[in-house]
Design a protein around this motif. Sequence first.
Motif, PDB file in Angstrom:
ATOM      1  N   ASP A 101      55.406 -85.560  48.622  1.00 34.38           N
ATOM      2  CA  ASP A 101      55.224 -84.891  49.906  1.00 34.38           C
ATOM      3  C   ASP A 101      55.624 -85.870  51.008  1.00 34.38           C
ATOM      4  OD1 ASP A 101      54.438 -83.522  52.156  1.00 34.38           O
ATOM      5  OD2 ASP A 101      52.295 -83.559  51.697  1.00 34.38           O
ATOM      6  N   SER A 102      56.740 -85.590  51.671  1.00 34.75           N
ATOM      7  CA  SER A 102      57.223 -86.449  52.761  1.00 34.75           C
ATOM      8  C   SER A 102      57.124 -85.744  54.106  1.00 34.75           C
ATOM      9  CB  SER A 102      58.674 -86.852  52.492  1.00 34.75           C
ATOM     10  OG  SER A 102      58.766 -87.569  51.294  1.00 34.75           O
ATOM     11  N   SER A 103      56.172 -84.843  54.242  1.00 33.97           N
ATOM     12  CA  SER A 103      56.063 -84.060  55.473  1.00 33.97           C
ATOM     13  C   SER A 103      55.549 -84.892  56.652  1.00 33.97           C
ATOM     14  CB  SER A 103      55.149 -82.849  55.256  1.00 33.97           C
ATOM     15  OG  SER A 103      53.848 -83.273  54.886  1.00 33.97           O
ATOM     16  N   GLN A 104      54.863 -85.985  56.386  1.00 34.77           N
ATOM     17  CA  GLN A 104      54.360 -86.835  57.460  1.00 34.77           C
ATOM     18  C   GLN A 104      55.350 -87.978  57.696  1.00 34.77           C
ATOM     19  OE1 GLN A 104      50.421 -88.087  56.453  1.00 34.77           O
ATOM     20  NE2 GLN A 104      49.687 -86.006  56.126  1.00 34.77           N
ATOM     21  N   PRO A 105      55.614 -88.325  58.954  1.00 37.06           N
ATOM     22  CA  PRO A 105      56.573 -89.399  59.232  1.00 37.06           C
ATOM     23  C   PRO A 105      56.081 -90.755  58.701  1.00 37.06           C
ATOM     24  CG  PRO A 105      55.510 -88.647  61.260  1.00 37.06           C
ATOM     25  CD  PRO A 105      55.053 -87.737  60.159  1.00 37.06           C
ATOM     26  N   ARG A 106      57.017 -91.528  58.159  1.00 37.31           N
ATOM     27  CA  ARG A 106      56.761 -92.873  57.636  1.00 37.31           C
ATOM     28  C   ARG A 106      55.707 -92.910  56.535  1.00 37.31           C
ATOM     29  NH1 ARG A 106      55.581 -97.026  62.047  1.00 37.31           N
ATOM     30  NH2 ARG A 106      55.764 -98.328  60.200  1.00 37.31           N
ATOM     31  N   ARG A 107      55.506 -91.775  55.882  1.00 39.11           N
ATOM     32  CA  ARG A 107      54.492 -91.738  54.827  1.00 39.11           C
ATOM     33  C   ARG A 107      54.925 -90.761  53.737  1.00 39.11           C
ATOM     34  NH1 ARG A 107      48.104 -90.405  55.710  1.00 39.11           N
ATOM     35  NH2 ARG A 107      47.519 -90.676  53.551  1.00 39.11           N
ATOM     36  N   THR A 108      54.888 -91.196  52.513  1.00 43.15           N
ATOM     37  CA  THR A 108      55.184 -90.322  51.383  1.00 43.15           C
ATOM     38  C   THR A 108      53.974 -90.304  50.463  1.00 43.15           C
ATOM     39  OG1 THR A 108      57.539 -90.845  51.462  1.00 43.15           O
ATOM     40  CG2 THR A 108      56.708 -89.926  49.408  1.00 43.15           C
ATOM     41  N   ILE A 109      53.503 -89.117  50.167  1.00 44.57           N
ATOM     42  CA  ILE A 109      52.383 -88.970  49.240  1.00 44.57           C
ATOM     43  C   ILE A 109      52.959 -88.497  47.916  1.00 44.57           C
ATOM     44  CG2 ILE A 109      50.235 -87.762  48.751  1.00 44.57           C
ATOM     45  CD1 ILE A 109      49.909 -87.454  51.810  1.00 44.57           C
TER      46      ILE A 109
END
Length: 139
Positions: free
Chosen positions: A52-60
């Motif tokens: 999940d890369s929906s948040q900037p600068r963060r991949t879950i």
Amino acid sequence: MASPFRKRTRQRDAWLTMSSTFWVVVLLSGLLILYCGQLVAGTCEIVTLDRDSSQPRRTIARQTARCACRKGQIAGTTRASPACVDAHIVRSRQWCEMMPCLDDEGCDLLVNRTGWTCAQPGGRVKTTTVSATKQQLRT
């Protein structure tokens, strides 16, 4: 001219031969399926992997692994890959003992021991949290 008795005997023999051949093929197919579906003891494989890369600068990333661990071992992570590790590491929540980070990364436990962080030399930090049921921890 062939007698009716001989004709029936040939038909029965043909039926028995076909029937036994059929069951041998079914048995071998079943054994092949069982063998191919089994993992070698002490190994793991990734079953699902979601990113999940929906948040900037963060991949879950979430992954599920299937492991065939030996007695006294449990599914864990070694060098950023699923692996069988000693069960005492998981029970005591001393995650860094299983060497979960790559060789050039440093491992630190999270304050509440729910996971660990792997810090790369460039400053990038990967955080891993563990969600395990009580059943998994007791094994």
